[in-house]
Design a protein around this motif. Structure first.
Motif, PDB file in Angstrom:
ATOM      1  N   SER A 113       0.823  -1.214   0.000  1.00 13.21           N
ATOM      2  CA  SER A 113       0.000   0.000   0.000  1.00 13.21           C
ATOM      3  C   SER A 113       0.854   1.259   0.000  1.00 13.21           C
ATOM      4  O   SER A 113       0.528   2.247  -0.675  1.00 13.21           O
ATOM      5  CB  SER A 113      -0.927   0.006   1.228  1.00 13.21           C
TER       6      SER A 113
ATOM      7  N   PHE B  79       2.254   5.119  -3.099  1.00 12.44           N
ATOM      8  CA  PHE B  79       1.624   6.371  -2.684  1.00 12.44           C
ATOM      9  C   PHE B  79       2.487   7.586  -3.001  1.00 12.44           C
ATOM     10  O   PHE B  79       2.003   8.589  -3.545  1.00 12.44           O
ATOM     11  CB  PHE B  79       1.298   6.335  -1.184  1.00 12.44           C
TER      12      PHE B  79
ATOM     13  N   THR C  20      -4.045  11.521  -8.070  1.00 13.43           N
ATOM     14  CA  THR C  20      -4.225  10.699  -6.868  1.00 13.43           C
ATOM     15  C   THR C  20      -5.678  10.697  -6.400  1.00 13.43           C
ATOM     16  O   THR C  20      -5.990  10.079  -5.383  1.00 13.43           O
ATOM     17  CB  THR C  20      -3.310  11.180  -5.729  1.00 13.43           C
TER      18      THR C  20
ATOM     19  N   TYR D 188      -7.458   7.497  -5.353  1.00 11.50           N
ATOM     20  CA  TYR D 188      -7.588   7.050  -3.969  1.00 11.50           C
ATOM     21  C   TYR D 188      -8.870   7.577  -3.330  1.00 11.50           C
ATOM     22  O   TYR D 188      -9.416   6.945  -2.421  1.00 11.50           O
ATOM     23  CB  TYR D 188      -6.388   7.516  -3.146  1.00 11.50           C
TER      24      TYR D 188
ATOM     25  N   ASP E  39      -5.281  -0.660  -1.695  1.00 11.82           N
ATOM     26  CA  ASP E  39      -5.803  -0.143  -0.430  1.00 11.82           C
ATOM     27  C   ASP E  39      -7.165  -0.748  -0.099  1.00 11.82           C
ATOM     28  O   ASP E  39      -7.442  -1.106   1.048  1.00 11.82           O
ATOM     29  CB  ASP E  39      -5.922   1.379  -0.489  1.00 11.82           C
TER      30      ASP E  39
END
Length: 434
Positions: A35, A39, A67, A70, A139
Motif C-alpha cells: 500500500s 503512494f 491521486t 484514492y 488499499d
C-alpha cells in the motif's frame, strides 16, 4: 452475545502481546508495504520529478489530482467486495484482487519509466493514473482483509503493523527512489523499484483467505442493489442520518492539515536548498523511522486508552506539527531545522495513523467491508486533496509560510465536529470510560 470458546481477549499486557503476535499482523506488514510503495511514487515523489523536469508550480498542483483515484475508490469497491476475478479466482476473492492490483501497479510504474514527463507529459500522467488506480485498489483489498481477519479489539495491533509496512513502503517510494534518481536517473529508479513488488506477491500466495460472501453470477439489478445501495443504506440505518453524516464529515476533515501541505512538501524541500540525497536521508529515512515510532505508539495507545480523546489529541498534534515548517522556512538549507521539523511532523502523523484506522474499522459492517471502508478512507483524503491541488497557487502568490499557517488553522472545523459528536461518537467497548 457470549464470547466463543477459545476466543482471544485482547485486554491487558497479555492482550497487547497477543494482538501483535497473531499471524495476520505479519501479513499486514507486507500488505502495508504494498500500500505504501505507490503512494509517494504517484504523489509527493512525482512532484519532485516534475519540479526537476521544469514543470510549473501550478501544473504540479494540478498533476496531484491523479491521486484522486484514492478518493474515488469506493466507486469500484463493491466489485472488490462481491466478485472474483476470472484469471485470479483460484486465489480467492481478496487475494485474487490483490494479485491483480499488484500486476497492474507494476505495469503503471514501468510505463512511467518508459515515458518520462520530458518526452510527453500527457502520456506520463496517463501511466501515473494507471499506477494510482492500482494503488487505490490495493488499499481497498488490504483494508477489507484487515477488518475481516481479526476482531475489532485487535485492529489497533493490525493497524500498527500495517502502518509499519506502509512506512517501509514510503521509505522505498521516497528515500529509495530519490537515491536511485540521484545515482541513475528517475527512469532507472522507477524501473528498479518494481522489484520490491515481489515481496507482497509472495505474501499474497501464503496469506490466509478470510471468510466472506461471494456472488459469482447475479442479475445486474441485484448486483447494483447489493454492491452499491445496501452498503450505504446499512451505514445510514445503523447510525441514523444525522450521526452518519456527522461521522462522515469528521473523517473527511481529520487529515485536512496534512493533505493540504503534502503536495508541496517536496518542492519546498528543494527550494529550501536540499538535494535529493539530503531529502532522502532526512525526510524518507530518518523521518519515516520517526513515523514508525509514532505508529507503534499509536497502535499501543488504541489498545489502552479512550478512542475519542485519542482522536482529539491526534488531530491537534498533526495540525500543530505543520507550524514546525516555519523553522525550515526561516533557516533554509540548515540540516538541524530539517531534522527538527520532520521529527515533530512525522511522529504526529505516525501516531494519528493507527488511531484513525482503528476508529474507521470499528464503523464498518463486515458484510460490506470493502465498500464502507473504501468510502471512509476516501473521505479521509478528499477535502485535503481538493484544497491541496491549489496549494501551488497559494505558494506562488503568498509564499510557503502562508501555506503552513493556513493548513494548521484548517483543523478548527474538525475539532468543532468532534465536540458536537462527542457524546454520540461510537467507540469500542474496551475504549469506554463512561
Amino acid at each position: 452475545m457470549s464470547e466463543p470458546t477459545g476466543a482471544v481477549r485482547y485486554k491487558g499486557l497479555r492482550g497487547v502481546v497477543a494482538a501483535f503476535a497473531q499471524p495476520g499482523a505479519v501479513i499486514m506488514l507486507f500488505f502495508g508495504l504494498a500500500s505504501g510503495l505507490p503512494f509517494l511514487l504517484v504523489g509527493n515523489t512525482l512532484s519532485a520529478w516534475l519540479r526537476e523536469s521544469g514543470v510549473d508550480y501550478g501544473a504540479i498542483g494540478i498533476a496531484s489530482y491523479v491521486t484522486f483515484a484514492y478518493n474515488f475508490k469506493f466507486l469500484w469497491s463493491p466489485a472488490v467486495d462481491r466478485f472474483k476475478l476470472p484469471l485470479f479466482g483460484r486465489l480467492g476473492l481478496r487475494r485474487g484482487w490483490m494479485m491483480f492490483a499488484l500486476v497492474l501497479l507494476a505495469a503503471g510504474l514501468l510505463g512511467m519509466a518508459a515515458m518520462p514527463p520530458t518526452a510527453s507529459l500527457l502520456r506520463f500522467m496517463a501511466m501515473t493514473l494507471v499506477a494510482a488506480l492500482a494503488g487505490a485498489t490495493i488499499d481497498i483489498v488490504v483494508d477489507a482483509y484487515r477488518v475481516e481477519i481479526a476482531p475489532q479489539e485487535a485492529q489497533g495491533a493490525l493497524a500498527a503493523t500495517y502502518t509499519l509496512g506502509y512506512r517501509l513502503g514510503l521509505i522505498a517510494g521516497g528515500a529509495g527512489i530519490l537515491l536511485l534518481a540521484d545515482a541513475l536517473g528517475w527512469q532507472a529508479g522507477y524501473l528498479a523499484i518494481c522489484g520490491l513488488l515481489i515481496i507482497p506477491i509472495v505474501a499474497v500466495l501464503v496469506a490466509r483467505e478470510p471468510e466472506h460472501r461471494v456472488r459469482e453470477r447475479v442479475p445486474l439489478r441485484v448486483a447494483v442493489q447489493e454492491g452499491f445501495v445496501e452498503p450505504f443504506r446499512d451505514f445510514l440505518s445503523r447510525y441514523g442520518l444525522g450521526l452518519a453524516l456527522g461521522l462522515l464529515l469528521f473523517v473527511a476533515l481529520f487529515r485536512l492539515p496534512d493533505q493540504m501541505l503534502g503536495v508541496m512538501a517536496y518542492p519546498f524541500y528543494q527550494d529550501a536548498g536540499f538535494s535529493k540525497t539530503q531529502i532522502a536521508e532526512v525526510s524518507k529515512v530518518y523521518g519515516v523511522i520517526i513515523g514508525i515510532a509514532g505508529a507503534l505508539l499509536g497502535g499501543w495507545a488504541v489498545t489502552r486508552f479512550e478512542m475519542r480523546r485519542l482522536l482529539a489529541i491526534s488531530a491537534v498534534g498533526v495540525a500543530l506539527s505543520n507550524m514546525l515548517y516555519l523553522i525550515m522556512a526561516n533557516h533554509p538549507g540548515q540540516t538541524w531545522a530539517f531534522v527538527a521539523t520532520l521529527s515533530g511532523d512525522n511522529f504526529a502523523q505516525g501516531f494519528a495513523g493507527p488511531v484513525l484506522v482503528a476508529f474507521m474499522s470499528g464503523l464498518v459492517n463486515r458484510s460490506f467491508t470493502a465498500t464502507q471502508y473504501a468510502l471512509l478512507s476516501a473521505l479521509a483524503n478528499l477535502p485535503g486533496k481538493l484544497l491541496g491541488g491549489f496549494s501551488g497557487f497559494l505558494v506562488k502568490s503568498d509564499g510557503y509560510p502562508s501555506l503552513f499557517v493556513v493548513s494548521t488553522i484548517s483543523i478548527v472545523p474538525t475539532l468543532i465536529v468532534l465536540a458536537v459528536l462527542w457524546r454520540r461518537m461510537p467507540v469500542p467497548a474496551h475504549s469506554r470510560t463512561d
